[in-house]
Write an enzyme that holds these catalytic residues in place. Structure first.
Site, short mmCIF file in Angstrom:
data_model
loop_
_atom_site.label_atom_id
_atom_site.label_comp_id
_atom_site.label_asym_id
_atom_site.label_seq_id
_atom_site.Cartn_x
_atom_site.Cartn_y
_atom_site.Cartn_z
N SER A 225 0.83 -1.19 0.00
CA SER A 225 0.00 0.00 0.00
C SER A 225 0.88 1.26 0.00
O SER A 225 1.70 1.42 -0.89
CB SER A 225 -0.95 -0.06 1.19
N ASP A 443 -8.67 -4.32 -6.04
CA ASP A 443 -8.19 -3.61 -4.85
C ASP A 443 -9.00 -2.33 -4.63
O ASP A 443 -9.08 -1.49 -5.52
CB ASP A 443 -6.71 -3.25 -5.01
N HIS A 473 -7.53 -5.84 -0.57
CA HIS A 473 -6.39 -4.93 -0.56
C HIS A 473 -5.10 -5.74 -0.48
O HIS A 473 -4.75 -6.28 0.57
CB HIS A 473 -6.51 -3.99 0.64
#
Length: 504
Positions: A225, A443, A473
């Protein structure tokens, strides 16, 4: 008010399954001429590893984990001007010295996530990697045990939750921006000089000092991320030191503040559509139903068994959390059904999980650190007037999440005490070793398009794209043997997959 995290909530998603950012500082005078940390920096220090202790983020991990402190300059342009302490954690490789490849550094995102607390819970997904690498993570500057910033107390945080993050009239708009300004003032009081020294570029420089202190010639890194943005910035600053870098759940490095918000509106709406399809609902009809529910909650918050009310903002937050993991979709169904029946208890519990609120009313500080880092990074700060003009476009992208994210572009760094640095990070890394960029088509927080942008920006021969047609995610450890084996082969054997490989 809290924007949707591009990684700190990975921890919450992992917990559910078991039971984002701005630019970086690229000022010319901030980069030493050879691209390395200044020679007078404290890079040669030896790390004194010892038993980990309980922290503000959780209890002490088991005996296989060790902790240490690394001193780094507060200001990398003035390495003799004072230092700050960074908290590190590691578990040594289990396969013996003859098989050991070095250290593998993890950042789980946010920005603002604590690597010290997260790595032990994530390590179960990395048993193969653990045989040949020391698994290492840390709390970046301004986070948790590394001079972590706390901008307001628990009572103030709870009071702030009553502020409508999608103002409907002048009074609510005034309250929204007054709360934002008060939060920034609290951060300035708590952080002092540190507030101007928590940028992504400075953390990337910390990583190179970490590499040296760990005794590694090259940096082997797994960024998730926001950790992908951090990894890209590191590759740009230190291309010659890049070892094996994996970037999973990738932040779009070309997006500015508004661009990131639009990306997330697209990503979360896409995930919501996929969730609705999985329950046999038409996505447009299901979206209208949820939007109507949120409007009713805005007019009249729902009661809960705790005695607290579920506001529209908390309800939106509660819907967001289960979208981070496909395994949590049934939890969302139950919470939405209960809310339709007038009970906000389940959605409030989900919102509390996202906001790190425990049953006693104590809150974590991930969003505090996220805000001080992203507001220093990002230069673009839309005015309230500019934001209002953008709202129709945000609503068009997502009737459920668009308005929340639209208002956030103006409120997040409103009246912030320090100026932002750049519009978007520089991640081009000519000459670096191949970097594996992993994109997940479903995602929600870091939409798939960002992975392609990252691979392109890293440069030809550097960014290598791996696609997973999945949900949630992040891709690694999410159920795809194709993704896991490809990433492991790269990290363990140096096997670079064909650019554009797709895992279904």
């Amino acid at each position: 008010m809290a924007r949707f995290s591009r990684g700190a909530t990975l921890a919450a998603a992992v917990l559910l399954a078991a039971g984002c950012t701005g630019g970086t500082d690229e000022r010319a005078d901030d980069k030493p001429s050879d691209g390395r940390a200044p020679a007078s920096s404290p890079a040669s220090q030896e790390l004194d590893w010892g038993r980990c202790k309980a922290t503000s983020e959780g209890p002490a991990p088991g005996d296989e984990w060790q902790c240490a402190t690394l001193k780094v300059p507060l200001d990398h342009t003035n390495p003799d001007g004072g230092t700050i302490d960074l908290a590190l954690i590691r578990s040594e490789a289990t396969g013996g010295d003859d098989k050991r490849l070095g250290s593998l550094l993890f950042n789980f995102g946010g920005p603002g996530g604590s690597g010290v607390s997260m790595l032990p819970s994530y390590a179960g997904l990395t048993s193969e990697l653990r045989e040949r690498y020391d698994l290492v993570s840390w709390d970046p500057r301004g986070v948790a045990e590394s001079e972590g910033v706390r901008c307001r107390g628990d009572k103030e945080i709870q009071a702030g939750e009553s502020v409508d993050a999608t103002p409907d009239d002048a009074a609510e708009e005034t309250a929204f921006f007054e709360d934002a300004a008060a939060f920034g003032a609290g951060c300035e009081k708590a952080a002092g000089k540190l507030l101007s020294h928590v940028s992504t570029a400075e953390t990337a420089r910390d990583m190179d000092l970490m590499r040296q202190a760990l005794g590694d010639d090259k940096l082997h890194y797994f960024g998730i991320s926001y950790g992908t943005e951090l990894g890209g910035v590191y590759a740009h600053l230190f291309p010659e030191n890049v070892g094996r870098l994996v970037l999973d759940a990738v932040v779009d490095p070309t997006a500015d503040t508004v661009g990131h918000a639009k990306n997330q509106a697209l990503g979360f709406q896409r995930a919501l559509d996929n969730y609705l399809k999985s329950t046999g609902q038409d996505p447009e009809e299901g979206t209208r139903k949820i939007a109507a529910l949120l409007e009713r909650i805005d007019a009249k918050p729902l009661a809960t068994t705790s005695g607290r009310e579920l506001t529209q903002t908390l309800a939106t937050t509660g819907i967001v959390l289960p979208l981070y993991s496909e395994q949590s979709w049934p939890t969302l169904t139950s919470a939405l059904d209960a809310a339709e029946d007038g009970d906000g208890t389940e959605l409030l519990a989900l919102a509390d999980g996202y906001n790190e609120r425990d049953p006693s009313g104590r809150y974590g500080t991930t969003t505090h650190s996220q805000r001080v880092i992203s507001c220093l990074d990002q230069k673009q700060r839309p005015t309230p007037e500019a934001t209002k003009k953008l709202l129709p476009e945000f609503r068009e992208i997502s009737p459920v999440f668009g308005e929340f994210l639209g208002w956030d572009t103006a409120g997040w760094c409103h009246d912030w005490p320090v100026s932002g640095l750049t519009d978007s990070p520089e991640v081009s890394a000519p000459g670096a070793a191949p970097v594996l960029v992993v994109g997940n088509t479903g995602d929600p927080a870091t939409p798939y398009e960002g992975a392609r942008k990252m691979a392109e920006e890293l440069g030809a021969g550097v960014g290598v794209m791996l696609t997973w047609k999945g949900e949630g995610h992040g891709a690694y450890g999410s159920g795809s043997s194709c993704v896991d084996s490809t990433v492991n082969a790269y990290l363990l054997n140096g096997t670079v997959p064909k650019d554009g490989k797709v895992c279904t």
